[in-house]
Design an enzyme around this catalytic site. Sequence first.
Site: not given
Ligand code: FAD
Lengths: 83, 379
Positions: B125, B332-333, B359
């Site tokens: 969301e 880089q290469i 995922e």
């Molecule tokens: C190209 C693309 C395709 C996608 N396709 C889908 C799809 O088909 N369906 C769908 O539902 N979603 C989809 N997504 C969403 C994706 O599942 C989310 O981006 C992902 O779950 C991460 O959530 P967020 O982007 O809100 O990042 P956040 O959860 O806000 O995380 C931000 C940062 O904080 C870190 N972080 C978060 N929690 C913790 C923790 N507990 N401890 C340490 N670090 C943490 C993360 O590693 C990240 O670096 C897609 C995203 C992209 C970029």
Amino acid sequence: MSNDARTEIRTFITTKFPDVTFSDEEDIFALGFVNSLFAMELVMFIEKAFGTRIPNEELHLGNFRSVALMADLVARQTSAAVG
Amino acid sequence: MKAETRSGPAGLVEVRRFVDLEIAPHANAFERAERIPWEVLSRVAELGLWAPFLPSEFGGEAMDMVTLGRVHEEVGRGCSSLRSLLTVHSMVSASVHRWGDQEQQEKWLWALARGEKLGAFCLTEPDRSGSDATAEGTTAVRDQDGWVLNGRKKWITGGQVADLLMVFASTGSGMCTFLVEADRPGVRVTPLPHVSGTTASMLAEIEFTGVRLEPSALLGPQGWAAGTVMTNALGLGRYSVACGAVGIVRAAIDACAQYTSVRSAGGVPLRDLPHVRQMMSGMVTARDAGRLLCERAGALNDAGDPATIMATWVAKYHASKAAVQAAGDAVQIHGANGFSPDHPVARLYRDSKVTEVIEGSTQVQELTIAAEAYREVAQ
Ligand SMILES: Cc1cc2nc3c(=O)[nH]c(=O)nc-3n(C[C@H](O)[C@H](O)[C@H](O)COP(=O)(O)OP(=O)(O)OC[C@H]3O[C@@H](n4cnc5c(N)ncnc54)[C@H](O)[C@@H]3O)c2cc1C
């Protein structure tokens, strides 16, 4: 069957969480070590170890709260498959 | 989408040829156009690759998970956007198969297996951390006729073209999963343009406003066990992403092997420079390790072993980091050419980075995998 199932289920859990002690009737979810990943592992374990597919209506927390309840679930599923 | 006659699923040799001739050479163009052409999606259907793991009674070929992983690796080698579409479609198809009742299975599985209907997975969301995966911003309220769905989902791969949306929503009794036709009144799909990475995967934001659903739209158990629907689907998605990431490493190796064979610096072919050899060796090793980890996860899954879940986390953790490293080294290469749209490596880099976020991000995986290490030590 039910005792064997209890033993197998208990072994699966304690192999993963050797520090946790609990009785067969105790609510393992209340002990705080079961996360969503382990819950899925439990479902998969029961399905594989006892050769059954748990139907949706049996997949509720009440059936997984304790070793005894899980063994009862196994007994119901395996007797349903035989019967 | 209408599938032509289907003769699949194709064997791996045929998949490889399909990727070599019809995917890889056009992947940069797909990225520029921000879409995969319908003809290509139809070819995937013709080859029987949308959901070949489904049993034959639902139009699949009961393909085992190890083989499925190799197919997704091949497709990922050619184009991560197409692999992403396969990933989410697989997640939806497998979920309907695992959790659907007879009516839901009969209604959807044949069409999903043939690619006549495409699936999208709607969990994330806009205003919440995707890593928390709570679906709290989308609600499904029960009334006498069924359910009423409200909320917004973002970053939905394939959302622009999907027919069947698998939507996670909060109900009074926790999170539940719903099967929602994309053409229902109240569903609004807005394309997400210019996304940097898997740019051709036709991402969308999807808004649900008072969408009325029959009781039969509910998929799988409610309450606590609804979480297993999500975990199960994400597990398959994670596996597909891991295999696709191995494909990215392979594509990086191919591109670098070709480029360094024709390019010289200081009178020496790049291929003879020690640091190039070092990077190539790293890529080859990472590819092989990634594939072995994926094969292990796939084989455990085929055996129904609960160790599948952790093995899949480990495979995806390794493969996604390896893909980022390999694609970065490949840029880089290639020097300046590494940034050119005439070469594949910049796209590989953009696509590889996505595999570290979706995922289960690398950081979230580290929490899970490290916790397993501490548990093992305690034994
Ligand atoms: C190209 C693309 C395709 C996608 N396709 C889908 C799809 O088909 N369906 C769908 O539902 N979603 C989809 N997504 C969403 C994706 O599942 C989310 O981006 C992902 O779950 C991460 O959530 P967020 O982007 O809100 O990042 P956040 O959860 O806000 O995380 C931000 C940062 O904080 C870190 N972080 C978060 N929690 C913790 C923790 N507990 N401890 C340490 N670090 C943490 C993360 O590693 C990240 O670096 C897609 C995203 C992209 C970029």
